[in-house]
Design a protein around this motif. Structure first.
Motif, mmCIF file in Angstrom:
data_model
loop_
_atom_site.group_PDB
_atom_site.id
_atom_site.type_symbol
_atom_site.label_atom_id
_atom_site.label_comp_id
_atom_site.label_asym_id
_atom_site.label_seq_id
_atom_site.Cartn_x
_atom_site.Cartn_y
_atom_site.Cartn_z
ATOM 1 N N UNK A 72 27.984 41.595 -30.487
ATOM 2 C CA UNK A 72 28.900 42.714 -30.636
ATOM 3 C C UNK A 72 29.554 42.995 -29.289
ATOM 4 N N UNK A 73 30.722 43.597 -29.361
ATOM 5 C CA UNK A 73 31.457 44.017 -28.169
ATOM 6 C C UNK A 73 31.716 45.502 -28.270
ATOM 7 N N UNK A 74 31.357 46.234 -27.241
ATOM 8 C CA UNK A 74 31.617 47.663 -27.190
ATOM 9 C C UNK A 74 32.752 47.915 -26.198
ATOM 10 N N UNK A 75 33.702 48.718 -26.620
ATOM 11 C CA UNK A 75 34.804 49.132 -25.750
ATOM 12 C C UNK A 75 34.670 50.623 -25.486
ATOM 13 N N UNK A 76 35.033 51.060 -24.295
ATOM 14 C CA UNK A 76 34.995 52.485 -24.000
ATOM 15 C C UNK A 76 36.132 52.844 -23.052
ATOM 16 N N UNK A 77 36.691 54.031 -23.320
ATOM 17 C CA UNK A 77 37.804 54.560 -22.539
ATOM 18 C C UNK A 77 37.498 56.022 -22.237
ATOM 19 N N UNK A 78 37.669 56.416 -21.013
ATOM 20 C CA UNK A 78 37.486 57.812 -20.623
ATOM 21 C C UNK A 78 38.772 58.574 -20.949
ATOM 22 N N UNK A 79 38.647 59.692 -21.677
ATOM 23 C CA UNK A 79 39.851 60.444 -22.066
ATOM 24 C C UNK A 79 40.568 61.029 -20.862
ATOM 25 N N UNK A 80 39.862 61.258 -19.764
ATOM 26 C CA UNK A 80 40.515 61.758 -18.542
ATOM 27 C C UNK A 80 41.315 60.670 -17.840
ATOM 28 N N UNK A 81 41.091 59.409 -18.227
ATOM 29 C CA UNK A 81 41.765 58.270 -17.616
ATOM 30 C C UNK A 81 43.068 57.913 -18.334
ATOM 31 N N UNK A 82 43.393 58.644 -19.385
ATOM 32 C CA UNK A 82 44.603 58.347 -20.147
ATOM 33 C C UNK A 82 45.842 58.805 -19.373
ATOM 34 N N UNK A 83 46.831 57.923 -19.320
ATOM 35 C CA UNK A 83 48.117 58.247 -18.708
ATOM 36 C C UNK A 83 49.145 58.089 -19.818
ATOM 37 N N UNK A 84 49.727 59.190 -20.281
ATOM 38 C CA UNK A 84 50.607 59.215 -21.450
ATOM 39 C C UNK A 84 49.852 58.649 -22.658
ATOM 40 N N UNK A 85 50.225 57.467 -23.137
ATOM 41 C CA UNK A 85 49.572 56.928 -24.329
ATOM 42 C C UNK A 85 48.737 55.681 -24.058
ATOM 43 N N UNK A 86 48.642 55.212 -22.819
ATOM 44 C CA UNK A 86 47.834 54.047 -22.476
ATOM 45 C C UNK A 86 46.759 54.433 -21.464
ATOM 46 N N UNK A 87 45.545 53.905 -21.634
ATOM 47 C CA UNK A 87 44.529 54.154 -20.611
ATOM 48 C C UNK A 87 44.802 53.296 -19.375
ATOM 49 N N UNK A 88 44.343 53.746 -18.238
ATOM 50 C CA UNK A 88 44.466 52.955 -17.014
ATOM 51 C C UNK A 88 43.410 51.856 -16.987
ATOM 52 N N UNK A 89 42.247 52.118 -17.623
ATOM 53 C CA UNK A 89 41.153 51.154 -17.616
ATOM 54 C C UNK A 89 40.411 51.200 -18.950
ATOM 55 N N UNK A 90 40.078 50.018 -19.487
ATOM 56 C CA UNK A 90 39.287 49.894 -20.710
ATOM 57 C C UNK A 90 38.034 49.105 -20.350
ATOM 58 N N UNK A 91 36.876 49.744 -20.464
ATOM 59 C CA UNK A 91 35.613 49.064 -20.170
ATOM 60 C C UNK A 91 35.116 48.313 -21.388
ATOM 61 N N UNK A 92 34.409 47.210 -21.164
ATOM 62 C CA UNK A 92 33.843 46.460 -22.281
ATOM 63 C C UNK A 92 32.470 45.934 -21.910
ATOM 64 N N UNK A 93 31.677 45.697 -22.946
ATOM 65 C CA UNK A 93 30.335 45.170 -22.774
ATOM 66 C C UNK A 93 30.040 44.241 -23.944
ATOM 67 N N UNK A 94 29.737 42.973 -23.672
ATOM 68 C CA UNK A 94 29.338 42.010 -24.705
ATOM 69 C C UNK A 94 27.815 42.042 -24.796
ATOM 70 N N UNK A 95 27.305 42.185 -26.036
ATOM 71 C CA UNK A 95 25.865 42.290 -26.235
ATOM 72 C C UNK A 95 25.415 41.278 -27.286
ATOM 73 N N UNK A 96 24.130 40.901 -27.224
ATOM 74 C CA UNK A 96 23.566 39.931 -28.152
ATOM 75 C C UNK A 96 22.173 40.411 -28.572
ATOM 76 N N UNK A 97 21.797 40.069 -29.819
ATOM 77 C CA UNK A 97 20.483 40.425 -30.348
ATOM 78 C C UNK A 97 19.965 39.244 -31.162
#
Length: 88
Positions: free
Chosen positions: A28-53
């Motif tokens: 699975x891949x998890x994406x996360x964006x901080x709402x304070x990092x939003x500039x207009x309608x695009x985030x400045x940074x999108x974090x991701x984490x690839x996980x395996x089980x």
């Protein structure tokens, strides 16, 4: 989890390997964006984490999710001209 098709004898007992091989691990891949990092309608940074089980021989997951890759997509441009790049 689905039940995988297995050949059966005339008594209904399993007599061979599964016709559809169950998965040996889930991903699975998890994406996360901080709402304070939003500039207009695009985030400045999108974090991701690839996980395996891991899964057992029947495809049932066991154990904990393990992180195999962590990083971010960073917009070096602006909303009019985005320039995304990956940082891991």
């Amino acid at each position: 989890m689905p039940i995988f098709i297995r050949p059966r004898d005339e008594y209904g007992d399993i007599c061979g390997p599964a016709e559809i091989i169950p998965p040996d691990r889930l991903r699975k891949t998890q994406l996360f964006v901080c709402h304070r990092d939003m500039v207009d309608n695009l985030p400045k940074e999108i974090g991701f984490c690839h996980m395996v089980r891991d899964c057992d021989k029947y495809g049932t997951p066991h154990g904990e999710w393990r992180m195999i890759l962590n990083g971010s997509y960073y917009n070096h441009g602006d909303n009019a001209h985005p320039q995304w790049s990956s940082h891991t």
